[in-house]
Design a protein around this motif. Sequence first.
Motif, PDB file in Angstrom:
ATOM      1  N   ALA A  90      53.551  47.071  -3.640  1.00 57.95           N
ATOM      2  CA  ALA A  90      54.885  47.578  -3.290  1.00 57.95           C
ATOM      3  C   ALA A  90      55.951  46.507  -3.473  1.00 57.95           C
ATOM      4  N   PHE A  91      55.694  45.308  -2.970  1.00 59.90           N
ATOM      5  CA  PHE A  91      56.669  44.225  -3.098  1.00 59.90           C
ATOM      6  C   PHE A  91      56.800  43.760  -4.548  1.00 59.90           C
ATOM      7  N   ALA A  93      56.294  45.597  -7.285  1.00 62.13           N
ATOM      8  CA  ALA A  93      57.015  46.633  -8.028  1.00 62.13           C
ATOM      9  C   ALA A  93      58.491  46.623  -7.667  1.00 62.13           C
ATOM     10  N   ASN A  94      58.790  46.462  -6.381  1.00 63.42           N
ATOM     11  CA  ASN A  94      60.180  46.422  -5.925  1.00 63.42           C
ATOM     12  C   ASN A  94      60.937  45.226  -6.500  1.00 63.42           C
ATOM     13  N   SER A  95      60.215  44.124  -6.700  1.00 61.65           N
ATOM     14  CA  SER A  95      60.855  42.891  -7.169  1.00 61.65           C
ATOM     15  C   SER A  95      61.032  42.844  -8.679  1.00 61.65           C
ATOM     16  N   PHE A 100      62.749  50.583  -8.683  1.00 62.65           N
ATOM     17  CA  PHE A 100      61.600  50.854  -7.820  1.00 62.65           C
ATOM     18  C   PHE A 100      61.939  50.448  -6.393  1.00 62.65           C
ATOM     19  N   SER A 101      62.047  51.433  -5.510  1.00 63.99           N
ATOM     20  CA  SER A 101      62.240  51.148  -4.091  1.00 63.99           C
ATOM     21  C   SER A 101      60.908  50.744  -3.470  1.00 63.99           C
ATOM     22  N   LEU A 102      60.926  50.268  -2.214  1.00 62.04           N
ATOM     23  CA  LEU A 102      59.676  49.923  -1.526  1.00 62.04           C
ATOM     24  C   LEU A 102      58.804  51.161  -1.331  1.00 62.04           C
ATOM     25  N   LEU A 104      58.620  53.800  -3.306  1.00 52.60           N
ATOM     26  CA  LEU A 104      57.948  54.066  -4.587  1.00 52.60           C
ATOM     27  C   LEU A 104      56.860  53.036  -4.851  1.00 52.60           C
ATOM     28  N   GLY A 105      57.105  51.777  -4.440  1.00 51.40           N
ATOM     29  CA  GLY A 105      56.091  50.737  -4.592  1.00 51.40           C
ATOM     30  C   GLY A 105      54.850  51.036  -3.775  1.00 51.40           C
ATOM     31  N   TYR A 297      54.980  46.265 -17.326  1.00 52.63           N
ATOM     32  CA  TYR A 297      54.880  46.573 -15.899  1.00 52.63           C
ATOM     33  C   TYR A 297      53.437  46.913 -15.525  1.00 52.63           C
ATOM     34  N   GLN A 371      60.892  58.182 -11.116  1.00 53.38           N
ATOM     35  CA  GLN A 371      59.933  57.273 -11.753  1.00 53.38           C
ATOM     36  C   GLN A 371      58.531  57.874 -11.919  1.00 53.38           C
TER      37      GLN A 371
END
Length: 515
Positions: A90-91, A93-95, A100-102, A104-105, A297, A371
């Motif tokens: 999650a982190f 993907a968000n970064s 990508f929000s948390l 979605l991560g 990704y 996404q």
Amino acid sequence: MILAIVLIIMLANKLKVAYPVLLVVAGLLTSFIPGIPVVHIDPSLIFIIFLPPLLYEAAWAISWKELWHWRRIITSFAFIVVFLTALTVAFAANSFIPGFSLALGFLLGGIVSPPDAVSASAILKFVKVPKRMVSILEGESLLNDASSLLIFRFALIAVGTGQFVWYHAALSFSWMLIGGIGVGLLIGFIFMKVHKYLPTDANMDIVLTIITPYIMYMIAEEVHSSGVLAVVSGGLLLSNKRHHFLSSVSRLRGANVWESFVFVLNGIVFLLIGLDLPEIVAGLKQEGISVGSALGYGLLITAVLIVIRFISTFGAVFTTLIARNYITVADRRHPGWKAPILLGWTGMRGVVSLAAALSIPVESNGAPFPQRNLILFITFIVILTTLVVQGLTLPYLINKMKLPSFDDYIPEEEEEIIIKKELAKHSLNHLTTNYNGQIENHSMLRQMALKWQEKSTEDYDEAINAESKAIYLDVLNQQRKWLLNKNHTDVHFDEDVIRKFLHQIDIEEEKLKLI
């Protein structure tokens, strides 16, 4: 598709390659052939079609004794490691992934966090590994499906509603956990009584075992608990009690039916992984995302998964070394560095990840789900990369590292001899103690007593060897030819009777393979 699956698996066995690897690659290559129809599966049906029977069969196949013995490491990998993996994804993907929000991560993390049991089992059958590793991998894969899909469901709600209320989530999680297990045990208990007390035959028993996981899953989902946990808990209950409510003929025939059923389901899913790529790529182009960026990704998330699994395996070793000073652990000895490395390299993804990704709804609150196609593509890359890279190199790694046996069990050959002798002694003792008078009056009982007497003192090293088996197999083949010829040449013999004798010869041949 099924014909292609059979041919590809035949090739995989010939090449000694895990069949999920070849199926995915074959599906991918097939998707590029001009004119091949695009395979599309309704997202709302993917879970209900594939997951219940696959989870149920896995629950029946696993050893409850092994599951309990390694319960601490299995539960830590199935729950704690899955959550940490989803959190890390999650982190990451968000970064690193734009848009990508948390939430979605976490959704992506819930999808790609569980390793696939089918892939690992298909690979491990070509190499010799300690029983403990197989037990841990099977137990982990059985339970981590449930934990990862719980994360997936909560993330799906968070993405759809745009909010996450922790105390609502805690109550919902508790109900999904307790309700799912409760529904599974209740439905399992009801079906156990149906098998035991209603006048069913083998055909009815097999049909009931096929519909059982679907009913468990649907009822659990209908009351908003976990259908996956219901199937796993109910499957474990019925598996552990199978000899109390199923007849021997139902168990024999049922095992064959289920083996073929799951074989086809697994084959279809892995082939679909490759065949679904064109639709995913088309969706990426519609959203204006380049395939090169999406590939990057996917490889990033794959690297994160591999690294976090290695950290987890070595973390589990260090935790066990500390915990053994305070509690009773499954094995107090230091496992060394080879086992954690191999356990870390067995993180192939597969069926559950694909099913979860495909089950994401196309729309959310009337708008396209954010996404969705990128998540599908990343999931595809994770599955393909882990299957091909880890799947093809794992056998070489196992052979190269030469794992110790750990002496968890008596060697299999020695164990079989001990069981045969002790079982013969126990049978002979029961027969002579309870039916001594009848032995003198019935020749069949005398033959049974003589057989068990010989088995209890037999030298198995000399009595059972490859030459003896070959001769006996030749005799069975001659019996089969004689019966077939008799059926063909003599019109007065009923073919059903001939088939009954042929069936007995088949059973005898199967028994010979187990000696």
